[in-house]
Design a protein around this motif. Structure first.
Motif, short mmCIF file in Angstrom:
data_model
loop_
_atom_site.label_atom_id
_atom_site.label_comp_id
_atom_site.label_asym_id
_atom_site.label_seq_id
_atom_site.Cartn_x
_atom_site.Cartn_y
_atom_site.Cartn_z
N SER A 169 51.18 52.21 13.94
CA SER A 169 49.73 52.43 14.02
C SER A 169 49.41 53.40 15.16
CB SER A 169 49.01 51.11 14.24
OG SER A 169 49.44 50.53 15.45
N ALA A 170 48.27 54.04 15.03
CA ALA A 170 47.83 54.98 16.06
C ALA A 170 47.46 54.21 17.32
CB ALA A 170 46.63 55.77 15.55
N PRO A 171 47.74 54.77 18.49
CA PRO A 171 47.41 54.09 19.74
C PRO A 171 45.90 53.99 19.93
CG PRO A 171 48.24 56.30 20.18
CD PRO A 171 48.39 56.06 18.72
N THR A 172 45.47 52.92 20.56
CA THR A 172 44.05 52.74 20.85
C THR A 172 43.70 53.55 22.09
OG1 THR A 172 44.14 50.51 19.97
CG2 THR A 172 42.28 51.03 21.40
N LEU A 173 42.72 54.41 21.99
CA LEU A 173 42.32 55.25 23.10
C LEU A 173 41.01 54.79 23.73
CD1 LEU A 173 43.29 58.77 21.72
CD2 LEU A 173 44.59 57.27 23.23
N THR A 174 40.40 53.78 23.13
CA THR A 174 39.17 53.24 23.69
C THR A 174 39.54 52.18 24.72
OG1 THR A 174 38.05 53.62 21.60
CG2 THR A 174 37.00 52.10 23.14
N PRO A 208 39.52 48.97 26.96
CA PRO A 208 39.03 47.61 26.75
C PRO A 208 37.82 47.33 27.64
CG PRO A 208 41.40 47.60 27.10
CD PRO A 208 40.91 48.98 27.41
#
Length: 135
Positions: free
Chosen positions: A3-8, A10
């Protein structure tokens, strides 16, 4: 499938810029000459740079070497791994190469109760540029 990494970021997290700014608002950062003067009056200068940086750039005579990864254990008066001289009123100045990591480290020492902890603004590079002694 990867999966694509989360860039938002937390919720509630802070970036390094925010952490650094928050640390520095708590510190009375000092320059090279004041650091030198305080050392002559008994302040402890702690160099937290790794061995490779010290070998490449040099050291400050009289500085105590405590690498960053063990700093809190060595200076926390409550720690079983503390150095014998540590106490809550310790006049401790932290230095790194350019004065960034040292700000975070000094704030961590304040969190432990060493309320006089601060850092050398500009780090070893500023000390050297000021023409103060190095080895």
């Amino acid at each position: 499938m990867v999966s694509a990494p989360t860039l938002t970021a937390p919720a509630g997290s802070q970036g390094i810029t925010e952490l650094l700014n928050a640390a520095r608002t708590r510190l009375a950062r000092i320059g090279p000459q004041e650091t030198h003067d305080r050392m002559t009056r008994g302040a402890i200068l702690v160099d937290i740079r790794p061995a490779a940086q010290r070998a490449e750039h040099g050291e400050i005579p009289g500085a105590l070497i405590i690498e960053r990864n063990v700093l809190e254990w060595r200076l926390d008066p409550r720690s079983d791994a503390r150095l014998s001289f540590t106490h809550y009123d310790l006049d401790v100045i932290v230095t790194c190469q350019e004065g960034y990591t040292s700000s975070l480290a000094a704030a961590a020492l304040q969190d432990l109760g060493l309320l006089r902890a601060t850092d050398l603004a500009g780090g070893f590079a500023a000390w050297q540029a000021a023409g103060l002694p190095t080895i």
